[in-house]
Design an enzyme around this catalytic site. Structure first.
Site, PDB file in Angstrom:
ATOM      1  N   LYS A 119       0.665  -0.857   0.303  1.00 15.81           N
ATOM      2  CA  LYS A 119      -0.505   0.439  -0.318  1.00 15.81           C
ATOM      3  C   LYS A 119       0.472   1.552   0.219  1.00 15.81           C
ATOM      4  O   LYS A 119       2.003   1.113   0.309  1.00 15.81           O
ATOM      5  CB  LYS A 119      -1.164  -0.085   1.617  1.00 15.81           C
TER       6      LYS A 119
HETATM    7  P1  NAD Z   1     -12.699   7.746  -2.902  1.00 16.10           P
HETATM    8  O1  NAD Z   1     -11.611   8.746  -2.353  1.00 16.10           O
HETATM    9  O2  NAD Z   1     -13.218   7.913  -4.574  1.00 16.10           O
HETATM   10  O3  NAD Z   1     -14.631   7.927  -1.885  1.00 16.10           O
HETATM   11  C1  NAD Z   1     -14.420   8.382  -0.223  1.00 16.10           C
HETATM   12  C2  NAD Z   1     -15.594   9.169  -0.193  1.00 16.10           C
HETATM   13  O4  NAD Z   1     -16.139   9.342   1.143  1.00 16.10           O
HETATM   14  C3  NAD Z   1     -16.258  10.357  -0.938  1.00 16.10           C
HETATM   15  O5  NAD Z   1     -17.459  10.498  -1.771  1.00 16.10           O
HETATM   16  C4  NAD Z   1     -15.881  11.049  -0.183  1.00 16.10           C
HETATM   17  O6  NAD Z   1     -16.345  12.023   0.257  1.00 16.10           O
HETATM   18  C5  NAD Z   1     -16.025   9.754   0.750  1.00 16.10           C
HETATM   19  N1  NAD Z   1     -16.584  10.490   2.822  1.00 16.10           N
HETATM   20  C6  NAD Z   1     -15.286  10.976   3.455  1.00 16.10           C
HETATM   21  N2  NAD Z   1     -15.160  11.233   4.710  1.00 16.10           N
HETATM   22  C7  NAD Z   1     -16.493  10.823   4.877  1.00 16.10           C
HETATM   23  C8  NAD Z   1     -17.198  10.457   5.751  1.00 16.10           C
HETATM   24  N3  NAD Z   1     -16.509  11.102   7.377  1.00 16.10           N
HETATM   25  N4  NAD Z   1     -18.837  10.567   5.993  1.00 16.10           N
HETATM   26  C9  NAD Z   1     -19.208   9.950   4.955  1.00 16.10           C
HETATM   27  N5  NAD Z   1     -17.949   9.904   4.114  1.00 16.10           N
HETATM   28  C10 NAD Z   1     -17.503  10.207   3.686  1.00 16.10           C
HETATM   29  O7  NAD Z   1     -12.054   6.509  -2.453  1.00 16.10           O
HETATM   30  P2  NAD Z   1     -13.232   4.516  -3.037  1.00 16.10           P
HETATM   31  O8  NAD Z   1     -11.606   4.262  -4.291  1.00 16.10           O
HETATM   32  O9  NAD Z   1     -14.237   4.926  -3.030  1.00 16.10           O
HETATM   33  O10 NAD Z   1     -12.411   4.062  -1.095  1.00 16.10           O
HETATM   34  C11 NAD Z   1     -13.621   4.584  -0.658  1.00 16.10           C
HETATM   35  C12 NAD Z   1     -12.446   2.584   0.459  1.00 16.10           C
HETATM   36  O11 NAD Z   1     -13.299   1.274   0.034  1.00 16.10           O
HETATM   37  C13 NAD Z   1     -11.266   3.435   1.041  1.00 16.10           C
HETATM   38  O12 NAD Z   1     -11.827   2.192   2.578  1.00 16.10           O
HETATM   39  C14 NAD Z   1     -10.896   2.198   0.711  1.00 16.10           C
HETATM   40  O13 NAD Z   1      -9.394   1.592   0.844  1.00 16.10           O
HETATM   41  C15 NAD Z   1     -12.145   1.082  -0.340  1.00 16.10           C
HETATM   42  N6  NAD Z   1     -11.240  -0.086  -1.232  1.00 16.10           N
HETATM   43  C16 NAD Z   1     -11.509   0.784  -2.432  1.00 16.10           C
HETATM   44  C17 NAD Z   1     -10.973   0.309  -3.595  1.00 16.10           C
HETATM   45  C18 NAD Z   1     -11.464   0.941  -5.131  1.00 16.10           C
HETATM   46  O14 NAD Z   1     -10.591   0.386  -6.262  1.00 16.10           O
HETATM   47  N7  NAD Z   1     -10.910   2.392  -5.504  1.00 16.10           N
HETATM   48  C19 NAD Z   1     -11.169  -1.103  -3.595  1.00 16.10           C
HETATM   49  C20 NAD Z   1     -10.709  -1.731  -2.452  1.00 16.10           C
HETATM   50  C21 NAD Z   1     -11.465  -1.144  -1.444  1.00 16.10           C
END
Ligand code: NAD
Length: 429
Positions: A119
């Site tokens: 990571k």
């Molecule tokens: P992203 O940056 O696209 O979206 C994150 C979202 O969370 C945004 O809408 C943001 O406004 C919101 N957010 C932030 N703080 C918040 C809060 N306190 N309350 C409510 N909403 C809040 O990120 P993502 O890629 O969608 O990733 C989200 C989660 O999924 C992370 O934990 C990431 O590690 C996990 N994840 C992502 C992927 C991927 O392919 N992108 C894969 C596996 C896991």
């Protein structure tokens, strides 16, 4: 860590929010206990292969120079090259990146793809930076970690606040520095530069697949099921769109600015258009704005935390009212919250299973890039669904056989596979 400590996590979770590394280590030790792993293997598995901290100085648009801190942590490559996303966030810490790297190792093993776990992250607030500043940050960070990344070594991908555009800057920087275009050096790229069809929605598609499998296990119809989603970024918004299309009622969503509720159902396509135009869910007319914390307490059939870690903790777990908790985010549930939810009978789809769709399609992208031979979206999606279904069924079977919860079962499978690889490889020299 002793078994006694694991059984009595109150002392560790006394702070409202547990550190992700503490959570990751407890889950690992607990799986290692169940698997009766030798101390030699445990020590190898809990130790990180390589940790890199770099300074990332860039010129801001104002002309001033700011120096950011970046990390790349490689946990284990026993089963294949390191693989893991890059996160841009003001609260990124080395401990968080370590926890996320370890989870990647177990996740790749659980879905049985030939990658290890890594990571990366940069401590920055992209909301306060211009696109050109983010580009300079990305190019400088990529150059700084370049000695330890590459198609056969360590392959970054998107995570919180990084997207296909950021991945294409990584590809371009890597290619310029090495003098050759290596499509396999990063995944989550735009289609125009060697990305795969289906990557953008892959995590959510995999998540939806595990939700459907869990609903089937519980005998719960998904049609008209009430869905609440925390986070409306890549994972949360695409999950909302997929479930809405399948006839579920998405009744609540949140982002960093606010939470919205419509107890009948949110018009998800209209909400997504609103987000494309304004950058936030705030101001969407056909819903009531509620407190972000209160969103997690709305009665629903599926609650999907898809934002950051420790969202469900000892302060709110008691008030969570859902049948299924589908962990789109990594580490959204602390140790105590996990126990409270299980006591309440919530069926938990743990992060390393539920959100593994993203890395699975990243694997497909890597394979296609190396071969320069690209698949149709149907091929990508049907292979993804097959892998997610198998991983769900294997985890469920392990949980039944060992009479344990799904999180413990998923960790047992992941840790066992990595331990097997280490034993088979033997010790160098
Ligand atoms: P992203 O940056 O696209 O979206 C994150 C979202 O969370 C945004 O809408 C943001 O406004 C919101 N957010 C932030 N703080 C918040 C809060 N306190 N309350 C409510 N909403 C809040 O990120 P993502 O890629 O969608 O990733 C989200 C989660 O999924 C992370 O934990 C990431 O590690 C996990 N994840 C992502 C992927 C991927 O392919 N992108 C894969 C596996 C896991």
């Amino acid at each position: 860590m002793s078994q006694a400590t694991l059984d009595h996590p109150q002392t560790q979770d006394a702070a409202q929010v547990q550190s992700p590394l503490d959570l990751a280590m407890r889950l690992f030790e607990s799986a290692a206990d169940r698997l009766k792993l030798s101390e030699n293997l445990r020590e190898m598995l809990r130790t990180f292969t390589r940790i890199l901290e770099v300074a990332v100085p860039i010129r801001m648009d104002s002309g001033a120079i700011r120096t950011f801190t970046g990390y790349r942590v490689q946990h284990s490559d026993a089963r294949g090259p390191f693989k893991g996303g890059i996160r841009y966030h003001p609260e990124v810490t080395m401990d968080e990146v370590k926890a996320l790297a370890m989870w990647m190792t177990w996740k790749c093993a659980l879905v049985n793809i030939p990658f290890g776990g890594a990571k990366g992250g940069v401590v920055c607030d992209p909301r306060e930076m211009s696109p050109t500043e983010i580009e300079r940050l990305t190019r400088r960070f990529t150059s700084s970690i370049q000695p330890i990344i590459g198609p056969d070594q360590d392959i970054p991908a998107p995570d919180v606040n990084t997207n296909p555009q950021v991945m294409s800057w990584i590809l371009d920087t890597y290619s310029m520095n090495t003098g050759r275009r290596a499509l396999g050096c990063v995944t989550g790229k735009p289609i125009t530069v060697g990305g795969t069809l289906g990557r953008l929605g892959a995590t959510s598609m995999g998540l939806a697949e595990t939700i459907a499998a869990a609903a089937k296990t519980l005998g719960m119809p998904l049609h008209e099921a009430r869905i609440v989603i925390q986070g409306f970024g890549n994972v949360g918004s695409n999950l909302a769109a997929i479930l809405h299309e399948r006839g579920c009622r998405v009744i609540g969503v949140s982002d960093v600015n606010c939470a919205l509720v419509n107890r009948s159902r949110l018009d998800v396509p209209a909400l997504m258009r609103h987000v494309r135009e304004t950058g936030t869910i705030q101001g969407f007319p056909e819903a009531e704005e509620v407190d972000r914390e209160a969103l997690l307490e709305i009665e629903c059939d599926v609650l999907a935390p898809c934002a950051l870690g420790s969202a469900i903790n000892r302060t709110n777990a008691d008030r969570v009212r859902t049948r299924i908790l589908a962990e789109g985010a990594n580490g959204p549930t602390t140790t105590i919250a996990d126990r409270i939810l299980r006591e309440k009978g919530v069926f938990i789809l743990p992060d390393i299973l539920a959100n593994a769709g993203g890395v699975t399609v990243s694997y497909f992208e890597w394979v296609q890039g190396i071969q320069s031979f690209f698949w149709t979206e149907e091929e990508v999606n049907s292979r993804l669904k097959g892998i997610m279904r198998t991983a769900y069924l294997e985890t469920f079977a392990m949980a039944e056989r060992e009479k344990i919860d799904m999180r413990s079962a998923a960790h047992m499978i992941g840790v066992r596979r990595v331990a097997d690889a280490i034993e088979t490889l033997g010790l160098y020299p």
